[in-house]
Design a protein around this motif. Structure first.
Motif, short mmCIF file in Angstrom:
data_model
loop_
_atom_site.label_atom_id
_atom_site.label_comp_id
_atom_site.label_asym_id
_atom_site.label_seq_id
_atom_site.Cartn_x
_atom_site.Cartn_y
_atom_site.Cartn_z
N ARG A 3 26.03 36.21 35.01
CA ARG A 3 27.26 35.57 34.53
C ARG A 3 27.83 34.58 35.56
O ARG A 3 28.77 33.85 35.26
N LYS A 37 20.22 30.28 37.96
CA LYS A 37 21.65 30.00 37.81
C LYS A 37 22.19 29.13 38.93
O LYS A 37 23.29 28.59 38.80
N CYS A 39 23.16 26.11 41.00
CA CYS A 39 23.44 24.77 40.49
C CYS A 39 22.49 23.72 41.11
O CYS A 39 21.90 23.95 42.17
N THR A 50 35.11 31.69 39.55
CA THR A 50 34.34 30.92 40.54
C THR A 50 33.77 29.62 39.99
O THR A 50 33.16 28.86 40.73
N ARG A 51 33.96 29.37 38.72
CA ARG A 51 33.34 28.19 38.11
C ARG A 51 33.80 26.89 38.76
O ARG A 51 33.03 25.93 38.88
N ASN A 94 27.97 31.55 38.67
CA ASN A 94 27.60 30.14 38.79
C ASN A 94 27.47 29.77 40.27
O ASN A 94 28.34 29.11 40.84
N CYS A 152 26.99 33.36 46.40
CA CYS A 152 26.72 34.64 45.75
C CYS A 152 25.60 35.38 46.46
O CYS A 152 24.48 34.86 46.57
N GLY A 184 32.81 35.03 36.84
CA GLY A 184 32.21 33.76 36.46
C GLY A 184 33.26 32.70 36.19
O GLY A 184 33.14 31.54 36.62
#
Length: 463
Positions: free
Chosen positions: A179, A214, A216, A110-111, A181, A117, A107
């Motif tokens: 977990r 999750k 975005c 890769t944020r 994003n 994913c 997490g």
């Protein structure tokens, strides 16, 4: 928690796991000192050691090198499959170290990227690896954390400092995928699994809905058209469907076999890509390729780049991997360890060799999974013509009273069943040379592949 810029060393507990080793390679590539523990040596730990990563195979705290004993500069990463009582894990926690699960680290990594994913009870390793290959062979490029060893790249970790994209598997075990994003996500299947973690099927399904949340804002979700899930998504998230069995936003048509491999036309919302050729066998991989192509096209990979790259995809270790293919015998090894995966794998083999007798060997993985799905395993395994059942591979679990391989075998009534240990398997294989032999499981059956191959070849040579 330790700040990322202060991390100078990382100690991994369970470093030989396929997901853990990919993160270890990431830090090692960045010039950070990496070492760790695993229970037993393996092909993965041997490769890490050859790359300069130190691995110990005893959890005694004395084996933690002195340079990893500074909590201000050392991050500790552990797999959720390890016991909470593991001695090194306890020591690091008691001494104030930053201790994170594998998914928490992914997490963080890769944020700041465009994370793609791939989730689902089955298919995620193949789909994520095909997706990675399509991106790597295009102008887009990507960094990737894979759940298997790509045959094209001989690794489970790929780095591209110039690409904004990161491709990774979203593992549902221990709710790890919550977990992450995602900027883009794919869900291949939500067949119940890990009920020892989730408790019931509805909670398992709800976790995938939570995963969808999750994604975005203004991202995208690609889902298998066979799924019926009431997704609850952020503003602007676009949903696309994919299939190789029915019409969808992205679907395969005109599927045919040429020289042992499938060829198909990919229909997209905008166009068609004709004569797409697979580089690996198996009908199940056509649908995997459709899902991967959908992710790639949505994120800017061009149709002609997909047309050129897909035939070059050579597969993943232990995913429908052919080890023998002579006129007398075909031997295929696969990671299938869930009833639906077994069903898909056997049906794919049956489609390739419709007039052959298929003998299978299956090693159940986990007492809890065997208990929860014994009848479903039996139904799927009856698609074979003959079955060898090995003892259960316990992984992280202790034995459960009344749960063993015979629990599955007792419900398999339409085909011959042989309960045997790994030690007795070579002798059992001498009984009759199969036409197609298929080994399946997620435990340590992979370590028997070379011996199985050697035994089968010796039987062929005696004919």
């Amino acid at each position: 928690m330790i700040e990322q810029e202060k991390i100078e060393r990382v100690w991994f507990i369970g470093i030989g796991g396929i997901g853990m080793s990919a993160i270890a390679r990431y830090f090692h590539m960045k010039g950070i000192l990496v070492a760790g523990y695993d229970r037993t040596p393996s092909v993965v730990t041997e490769a890490l050691e050859q790359e300069g990563v130190s691995v110990v195979f005893n959890d005694a705290c004395e084996l933690i090198d002195e340079v990893f004993r500074d909590a201000s500069t050392t991050l500790v990463v552990y797999t959720p499959a390890v016991e909470h009582s593991q001695k090194q894990l306890v020591w690091f926690r008691e001494n104030g170290f930053s201790v994170l699960k594998r998914a928490e680290v992914l997490g963080l990594i890769t944020r700041e990227s465009k994370a793609i994913c791939i989730a689902g009870t089955h298919g995620k390793t193949t789909i994520s690896t095909i997706t990675t290959h399509l991106f790597r062979q295009s102008r887009q490029g990507c960094t990737a954390f894979l759940g298997g060893i790509s045959k094209n790249y001989a690794t489970n970790f790929l780095w591209d400092g110039n690409s904004p994209f990161t491709v990774l598997e979203a593992d549902e075990f221990d709710r790890s995928f919550l977990r992450l994003n995602p900027a883009s996500a794919l869900v291949s299947a939500v067949d119940p699994d890990h009920l020892d973690i989730y408790g019931d099927r509805e909670s398992f399904r709800q976790a995938f809905i939570d995963f969808g949340r999750k994604i975005c804002k203004n991202g995208c979700l690609v889902v298998n058209a066979a799924l019926t899930v009431d997704w609850q998504l952020a503003e602007g998230v676009k949903v696309y469907t994919y299939s190789a069995a029915q019409k969808a936003d992205f679907y395969a048509t005109d599927i045919r076999m040429e020289d042992g491999y499938y060829v198909f036309t990919l229909v997209t919302p905008e166009d068609k890509i004709e004569n797409l050729k697979m580089g690996v066998p198996g009908l199940l991989n056509v649908e995997n390729a459709v899902g991967a192509a959908a992710l790639a096209l949505i994120n800017g990979v061009l149709p002609d780049e997909i047309q050129e790259a897909l035939p070059l995809f050579s597969g993943i270790a232990r995913r429908f991997e052919t080890h023998i293919n002579t006129g007398d015998l075909i031997y295929i090894d696969d990671y299938a360890h869930h009833p639906e995966e077994i069903r898909a794998t056997v049906n794919s083999v049956r489609a390739m060799y419709p007039n052959h007798r298929i003998t299978g060997i299956f090693q159940p993985h986990l007492y809890s999974r065997t208990k929860d799905f014994a009848k479903e395993f039996a139904v799927a395994l009856e698609l074979l013509d003959e079955l060898f059942l090995l003892d259960i591979y316990p992984a992280r679990e202790l034995p459960v009273a009344g749960v063993d391989s015979a629990l599955i075998g007792s419900d398999v009534r339409r085909i011959p069943v042989h309960l045997c240990s790994k030690e007795l398997l070579p002798e059992m294989l001498s009984l009759q040379l199969p036409q197609v032999f298929l080994s399946m499981g997620a435990g340590d059956i992979d370590r028997e592949v070379a011996a199985i191959k050697k035994r089968l070849m010796s039987l062929i040579n005696k004919m």
